[in-house]
Design a protein around this motif. Sequence first.
Motif, PDB file in Angstrom:
ATOM      1  N   VAL A 387       0.832  -1.145  -0.101  1.00 44.10           N
ATOM      2  CA  VAL A 387       0.052   0.030   0.202  1.00 44.10           C
ATOM      3  C   VAL A 387       0.621   1.221   0.019  1.00 44.10           C
ATOM      4  O   VAL A 387       2.189   1.193   0.478  1.00 44.10           O
ATOM      5  CB  VAL A 387      -0.918   0.026   1.433  1.00 44.10           C
ATOM      6  CG1 VAL A 387      -1.786  -1.114   1.433  1.00 44.10           C
ATOM      7  CG2 VAL A 387      -0.238   0.201   2.538  1.00 44.10           C
ATOM      8  N   GLY A 388       0.310   2.441  -0.546  1.00 40.32           N
ATOM      9  CA  GLY A 388       0.994   3.728  -0.262  1.00 40.32           C
ATOM     10  C   GLY A 388       1.906   4.060  -1.463  1.00 40.32           C
ATOM     11  O   GLY A 388       2.765   3.297  -1.811  1.00 40.32           O
ATOM     12  N   VAL A 389       1.836   5.418  -1.744  1.00 43.26           N
ATOM     13  CA  VAL A 389       2.481   5.976  -2.812  1.00 43.26           C
ATOM     14  C   VAL A 389       3.912   5.956  -2.245  1.00 43.26           C
ATOM     15  O   VAL A 389       5.013   6.030  -3.195  1.00 43.26           O
ATOM     16  CB  VAL A 389       2.118   7.245  -3.070  1.00 43.26           C
ATOM     17  CG1 VAL A 389       0.677   7.265  -3.706  1.00 43.26           C
ATOM     18  CG2 VAL A 389       2.023   8.364  -2.151  1.00 43.26           C
ATOM     19  N   ASN A 390       4.256   5.860  -1.010  1.00 41.40           N
ATOM     20  CA  ASN A 390       5.906   6.087  -0.669  1.00 41.40           C
ATOM     21  C   ASN A 390       6.338   4.709  -0.458  1.00 41.40           C
ATOM     22  O   ASN A 390       7.480   4.482  -0.095  1.00 41.40           O
ATOM     23  CB  ASN A 390       5.605   6.802   0.968  1.00 41.40           C
ATOM     24  CG  ASN A 390       5.342   8.221   0.727  1.00 41.40           C
ATOM     25  OD1 ASN A 390       5.997   8.823   0.026  1.00 41.40           O
ATOM     26  ND2 ASN A 390       4.420   8.429   1.491  1.00 41.40           N
ATOM     27  N   GLN A 391       5.483   3.559  -1.011  1.00 41.42           N
ATOM     28  CA  GLN A 391       6.230   2.374  -1.017  1.00 41.42           C
ATOM     29  C   GLN A 391       6.548   2.056  -2.482  1.00 41.42           C
ATOM     30  O   GLN A 391       5.344   1.540  -3.226  1.00 41.42           O
ATOM     31  CB  GLN A 391       5.330   1.253  -0.284  1.00 41.42           C
ATOM     32  CG  GLN A 391       5.771  -0.174  -0.244  1.00 41.42           C
ATOM     33  CD  GLN A 391       7.176  -0.149  -0.025  1.00 41.42           C
ATOM     34  OE1 GLN A 391       8.099  -0.318  -0.686  1.00 41.42           O
ATOM     35  NE2 GLN A 391       7.558  -0.200   1.300  1.00 41.42           N
ATOM     36  N   SER A 392       7.627   2.027  -2.829  1.00 43.07           N
ATOM     37  CA  SER A 392       8.081   1.946  -4.187  1.00 43.07           C
ATOM     38  C   SER A 392       9.040   0.917  -4.490  1.00 43.07           C
ATOM     39  O   SER A 392       9.450   0.631  -5.695  1.00 43.07           O
ATOM     40  CB  SER A 392       8.544   3.380  -4.610  1.00 43.07           C
ATOM     41  OG  SER A 392       9.610   3.742  -4.126  1.00 43.07           O
ATOM     42  N   ALA A 415       1.155   2.135  -5.239  1.00 35.50           N
ATOM     43  CA  ALA A 415       2.102   1.353  -4.668  1.00 35.50           C
ATOM     44  C   ALA A 415       3.040   0.824  -5.689  1.00 35.50           C
ATOM     45  O   ALA A 415       2.658   0.618  -6.861  1.00 35.50           O
ATOM     46  CB  ALA A 415       1.605   0.505  -3.799  1.00 35.50           C
ATOM     47  N   ASN A 416       4.471   0.411  -5.077  1.00 32.75           N
ATOM     48  CA  ASN A 416       5.292   0.148  -6.050  1.00 32.75           C
ATOM     49  C   ASN A 416       5.345   0.672  -7.661  1.00 32.75           C
ATOM     50  O   ASN A 416       5.574   0.127  -8.642  1.00 32.75           O
ATOM     51  CB  ASN A 416       5.041  -1.460  -6.291  1.00 32.75           C
ATOM     52  CG  ASN A 416       5.893  -2.116  -5.342  1.00 32.75           C
ATOM     53  OD1 ASN A 416       6.711  -1.934  -4.380  1.00 32.75           O
ATOM     54  ND2 ASN A 416       5.942  -3.639  -5.378  1.00 32.75           N
ATOM     55  N   SER A 417       5.271   2.190  -7.380  1.00 36.51           N
ATOM     56  CA  SER A 417       5.234   3.040  -8.639  1.00 36.51           C
ATOM     57  C   SER A 417       4.350   2.613  -9.691  1.00 36.51           C
ATOM     58  O   SER A 417       4.446   2.896 -10.825  1.00 36.51           O
ATOM     59  CB  SER A 417       6.518   2.840  -9.336  1.00 36.51           C
ATOM     60  OG  SER A 417       7.692   3.453  -8.255  1.00 36.51           O
ATOM     61  N   SER A 418       3.311   1.839  -9.227  1.00 34.63           N
ATOM     62  CA  SER A 418       1.927   1.547 -10.128  1.00 34.63           C
ATOM     63  C   SER A 418       2.671   0.728 -11.391  1.00 34.63           C
ATOM     64  O   SER A 418       2.194   0.890 -12.485  1.00 34.63           O
ATOM     65  CB  SER A 418       1.483   2.608 -10.679  1.00 34.63           C
ATOM     66  OG  SER A 418       0.647   3.559  -9.632  1.00 34.63           O
ATOM     67  N   ILE A 419       3.681  -0.118 -11.039  1.00 35.63           N
ATOM     68  CA  ILE A 419       4.202  -1.126 -12.049  1.00 35.63           C
ATOM     69  C   ILE A 419       3.201  -1.783 -12.661  1.00 35.63           C
ATOM     70  O   ILE A 419       2.194  -2.439 -11.907  1.00 35.63           O
ATOM     71  CB  ILE A 419       5.293  -1.699 -11.899  1.00 35.63           C
ATOM     72  CG1 ILE A 419       5.934  -2.567 -12.895  1.00 35.63           C
ATOM     73  CG2 ILE A 419       5.276  -2.607 -10.596  1.00 35.63           C
ATOM     74  CD1 ILE A 419       7.272  -3.035 -12.448  1.00 35.63           C
TER      75      ILE A 419
END
Length: 648
Positions: A387-392, A415-419
């Motif tokens: 979760v979260g935009v800071n988790q990449s 999350a994960n840079s939306s890969i």
Amino acid sequence: MRRLILAVVVTLSALGLTAPPTLAFPNTIQVTTTADGEFPGDGKCSLAAAIKASNTSGAAGYCVKPGTAETDIIRFTVGSGLQTITLAADLPAITAPVTIDGGGPKVRITGSGALTTGLEIQATGTTVRDMVIDGFVTGIHVSGTAGADLFGNIVGPNSDAGILVNNSNTDVTIGSNIGTTPSTACAGDCNLIKGNGRVGVEAYGGGEIMGNFIGTTVGGKVANANGIGLIIGDGTWKVGTHSTGDLNLISGNTGDGLQLIDCTCTVQNNVIGMTVDGASALGNGGDGIDIDRSESTLIGGPGFGTGNYISGNGSNGINVDTDERHVGAVLSIFGNSIGIARSGSALPNAGDGIYIGELAPATIVGSDIVHHGNRIAQNGGAGVHVVGVNQSDARIQGNSIYKNTGKGIALDSGANSSILPPVVTGSSPVSGTACANCRVDVYSDKADEGKIYHGHATADGSGNWSYPNTVYGPYVTATSTGANGNTSEFSAPMAVGDGGGGGGAGANQPDGRIRKFSGAYIGNNIYNADGNNQTKSGQARIGYIVEFTLLIENDGDEADAFHLGVNAGSTTMYRIKYSRGSNDVTAKVVDGTYLTPTLAPGATLAITIDVIVKKGATLGSSVSRLVTITSVGDNSKQDAIGFVGARR
């Protein structure tokens, strides 16, 4: 005459000689009463007096022997059976190293709910063994910079903490490798830590915690809850190790099983949320493991006996949720079983298998080495949830993820840079498109997750990729991992067939056969759990070997792996060795934890069984064993072969 003696002494001194030192030896101070206080009314040596004597290197109370400058031993001669010392005031703090040995345990100290601390340890080198400590705010407090060894104690119920280890301690051992194996009770050096109000163990500084039962009764199958099982507050700690005897059982607690905060920790070979035999749920009410502000930490590992069983808990199996990321920290999670029993059957955590929140450290879930990943199955939420935009940079690869209620891998928005996951467009060979230059991991599954990990390919600069090796199916899925180690969800599944072969006995079905030496195999297409019509016998002289070969075939219609276990009774006249090629796998087979490689439908694997007739074998004696083969995909599917070795 006095002048002559003086002259001799002066001469020796002038020569640089000195008299030999007076040697100091530790004393054994015998506690002879259960009465309280330094000067009890019965005129005997109390525990309070014995501790004071050891502290002061002198006499105290009515104790016969004084303490010494060495590490004294306090023992008890207070009667048979469990004897109770009810304290009206706190015992003296332990300020000089000492060993307190309850001898059984047969000595209980209790504060009756009114006192602060059972044993206050302020001296490095102190050992407390085989004591029962309850009725305090804190049972055992290791304070200051002291190190201590705590073995074989029963700690609890206490109103706050069972064991509290304060800051700056770097050499604390709680429990040891005691031979605790699945299905056995807490004995030997195992500390039983149960019924404590806030926490079973709270530890800061550094040391080892191994071979303990935290939150259960002595048998390891019934809860006797602490609030939280175990809190590691900072420092460097080992919680369990790869040795079978070092597992901690952390189950049945009201809150989380294990909390790791600001620590550099290695957590291996623990059972968290299950009974000690790994067969049934005995869940902690919260997460199995909760990780906050982690330094570089390892949960599990690549070798035999390093993985943890984390199943049956009331929330997530592993929860990584933090308010601060430590720069450079790496959290590695691999080799664990999350949501399943030892047999492979469902034993779900109520939430996600692994939850990775914002500001978590760089997290690696799994391994690109086949069979070193995690098994994450049957959980009430997702297999792995990021979760979260800071988790990449959560890397998720090489795991066996299947039959979870939610997605196998779930990425919340950002999350994960939306890969994006790959797209599988071909099945012969398996191929498709993904992000340019990304790694593509390839799996087989019966649905839309990734039960069987096959390997990986690399997409070219245009995003095209192809995996040349066999994929069993019936469906293939894949994930993409970018340059930052950020992994996608699973792709949409694509049908590839069942891989051919198989005996048609069911979706999962092991088939065991056995032969003696180079003779014919028996047992083909016979499926039972008692070895009927698939047992071989042989004889040999003393010093010789009866050799059997167990052949395991996957008769199911999907790829599968198999657990081997044996009813290993004791024998002094024979030695039995199990080998796969040149690798000795005896310990794993005897423990019931040997896992075969994944076999395609119709594929086989050979295990050599050597029965060595030892010198003490009597004429006419024999040894018999039953080897059970259990499907990982469906633990209800088993087969069993038997063998009998005898002295000629």
